[in-house]
Design a protein around this motif. Structure first.
Motif, mmCIF file in Angstrom:
data_model
loop_
_atom_site.group_PDB
_atom_site.id
_atom_site.type_symbol
_atom_site.label_atom_id
_atom_site.label_comp_id
_atom_site.label_asym_id
_atom_site.label_seq_id
_atom_site.Cartn_x
_atom_site.Cartn_y
_atom_site.Cartn_z
ATOM 1 N N TYR A 84 0.860 -1.183 0.000
ATOM 2 C CA TYR A 84 0.000 0.000 0.000
ATOM 3 C C TYR A 84 0.898 1.235 0.000
ATOM 4 O O TYR A 84 1.996 1.210 0.558
ATOM 5 N N PHE A 85 0.387 2.325 -0.567
ATOM 6 C CA PHE A 85 1.206 3.533 -0.671
ATOM 7 C C PHE A 85 1.560 4.101 0.701
ATOM 8 O O PHE A 85 2.541 4.831 0.837
ATOM 9 N N HIS A 86 0.786 3.744 1.732
ATOM 10 C CA HIS A 86 0.987 4.395 3.028
ATOM 11 C C HIS A 86 1.402 3.446 4.148
ATOM 12 O O HIS A 86 2.311 3.755 4.917
ATOM 13 N N THR A 87 0.787 2.262 4.237
ATOM 14 C CA THR A 87 1.012 1.430 5.420
ATOM 15 C C THR A 87 2.437 0.909 5.512
ATOM 16 O O THR A 87 2.987 0.814 6.613
ATOM 17 N N ASP A 88 3.051 0.569 4.385
ATOM 18 C CA ASP A 88 4.415 0.011 4.425
ATOM 19 C C ASP A 88 5.388 0.997 5.054
ATOM 20 O O ASP A 88 6.361 0.593 5.674
ATOM 21 N N PHE A 89 5.123 2.285 4.885
ATOM 22 C CA PHE A 89 5.962 3.313 5.498
ATOM 23 C C PHE A 89 5.562 3.556 6.948
ATOM 24 O O PHE A 89 6.388 3.503 7.860
ATOM 25 N N LEU A 90 4.286 3.809 7.174
ATOM 26 C CA LEU A 90 3.828 4.229 8.501
ATOM 27 C C LEU A 90 4.086 3.183 9.575
ATOM 28 O O LEU A 90 4.414 3.522 10.717
ATOM 29 N N LEU A 91 3.968 1.905 9.223
ATOM 30 C CA LEU A 91 4.159 0.842 10.213
ATOM 31 C C LEU A 91 5.612 0.695 10.645
ATOM 32 O O LEU A 91 5.901 -0.033 11.603
ATOM 33 N N GLN A 92 6.522 1.374 9.977
ATOM 34 C CA GLN A 92 7.923 1.328 10.388
ATOM 35 C C GLN A 92 8.272 2.424 11.395
ATOM 36 O O GLN A 92 9.393 2.461 11.908
ATOM 37 N N LEU A 93 7.327 3.295 11.682
ATOM 38 C CA LEU A 93 7.504 4.244 12.777
ATOM 39 C C LEU A 93 7.144 3.552 14.089
ATOM 40 O O LEU A 93 6.292 2.662 14.124
ATOM 41 N N ASP A 94 7.763 3.961 15.167
ATOM 42 C CA ASP A 94 7.410 3.428 16.485
ATOM 43 C C ASP A 94 6.018 3.901 16.877
ATOM 44 O O ASP A 94 5.591 5.012 16.533
ATOM 45 N N GLY A 95 5.302 3.056 17.645
ATOM 46 C CA GLY A 95 4.038 3.461 18.224
ATOM 47 C C GLY A 95 2.843 3.359 17.306
ATOM 48 O O GLY A 95 1.788 3.924 17.596
#
Length: 370
Positions: free
Chosen positions: A69-80
């Motif tokens: 997905y354009f967003h989840t693959d990035f966002l899930l690598q942030l803490d929290g």
């Protein structure tokens, strides 16, 4: 060379080749390991870079070939942050068809942080493959707020939402600093939320989540500005507004007027990739708010249908837009990516190439270069 965005540009994602789709399936089933999958991704990215360069593009992406997905693959690598199901939405298709889809919703059970580089290695690989300008696309930080609102953010971790906004922006500043250190000078933030706020149904949904749709554009401009405040002066940061792009369908409609003044004057970015491929995006009148020094990339070529646009019609629409803002601040692109999710739009590889070529050809015709 012109500073990005370029006269002929594109949003970033491309249809996944069959070999990459097969490799992803093999990875899920345990038939290849992560290194094996990355090798297939690398090969596919080299090919898609060559495709972009051969057509005459100066801004080059990796096709988002490493993402689902354009967003989840990035966002899930942030803490929290964690993924917690989806919110059922009716997506609409040309011809009146509807598609039931539940886009993933992000929840924030703990403190947001940036513990590691997210896109740096991918950027460095892309940069090694091209002689043109590598572009990195990442989701807008606002993607962690609009779909879930206050309920998605743990009240113990963040009793005060201001602290959430501050931590979110700080995490983005750290990632942007990492990319800048690696040499990235062309960054795009993909944002569905500002475009959704042009749709009365989506505005009402925001009210139901306890948010004021009239205040959200100002809040989102503040979060994005805080996220990019430390970027290098020579880094071009752009925002792409999208009304949904899943298997040739969309979730929102409505012209840009409800957000235009804030979008163009409060948001401190260099350019805007705007959807303008059909009537659901409204007319060009909101472009009267665009100040000097900013570029609007008109998404006049649809990625949702394989039917080809008439170049004369595209030129005429550029001329129409230029009655509301200076022609030298306008550029051209497809309206969205061809594959915002791994599923891809209902369009063929040769149609994708033809539409990209059309963008380059029209840009050369209108401005004398792409």
């Amino acid at each position: 060379m012109q500073k990005p965005p370029f006269r002929a540009d594109h949003v970033g994602s491309f249809l996944r080749p069959a070999a990459l789709i097969e490799a992803r399936a093999a990875f899920r089933e345990g038939r290849i390991d992560a290194a094996g999958l990355r090798k297939v991704e690398d090969d596919a990215i080299r090919d898609v870079v060559k495709m972009q360069e051969s057509l005459g593009f100066h801004g080059i992406t990796d096709g988002e070939f490493r993402r689902t997905y354009f967003h989840t693959d990035f966002l899930l690598q942030l803490d929290g942050i964690e993924e917690a199901g989806g919110t059922q939405v009716k997506f609409h298709q040309h011809g009146g068809k509807e598609l039931e889809y539940a886009p993933p919703v992000m929840k924030i059970p703990g403190k947001i942080g940036h513990a590691k580089d997210i896109q740096r290695a991918d950027y460095e690989f892309l940069a090694s493959c091209t002689t043109q300008t590598p572009k990195v696309t990442i989701p807008s930080p606002t993607m962690l707020h609009f779909r879930g609102g206050r309920e998605a953010i743990d009240a113990e971790a963040y009793p005060d939402l201001e602290a959430f906004y501050e931590d979110l922006a700080a995490a983005y500043r750290a990632e942007i600093a990492s990319l800048a250190d690696a040499g990235c000078r062309y960054l795009q933030l993909d944002d569905t939320n500002l475009a959704y706020l042009c749709d009365e149904t989506q505005r009402e949904n925001a009210r139901k989540r306890g948010m004021d749709p009239n205040e959200l554009p100002l809040l989102y401009a503040r979060i994005i500005n805080d996220s990019i405040r430390d970027k290098p002066a020579d880094m071009s940061v752009n925002v792409h507004l999208c009304r949904g792009n899943f298997r040739s369908s969309w979730a929102a409609e409505g012209g840009y007027e409800p957000v235009a003044e804030v979008l163009f004057n409060e948001l401190q970015v260099d350019g805007y990739f705007l959807e303008y491929d059909d009537p659901r995006s409204g007319d060009f009148a909101p472009l009267r708010h665009v100040p000097k020094g900013k570029t609007v990339v008109l998404g006049l070529v649809t990625t949702k249908l394989g039917d080809m646009e008439d170049p004369a019609d595209v030129r005429a629409r550029i001329e129409d837009a230029a009655t509301h803002m200076p022609l030298d601040q306008i550029a051209l692109s497809p309206q969205c990516g061809f594959s915002s999710t791994v599923h891809g739009n209902d369009i063929q590889m040769d149609q994708q190439s033809a539409k990209l070529q059309l963008v380059v050809d029209v840009a050369k015709d209108v401005w004398g270069y792409a």
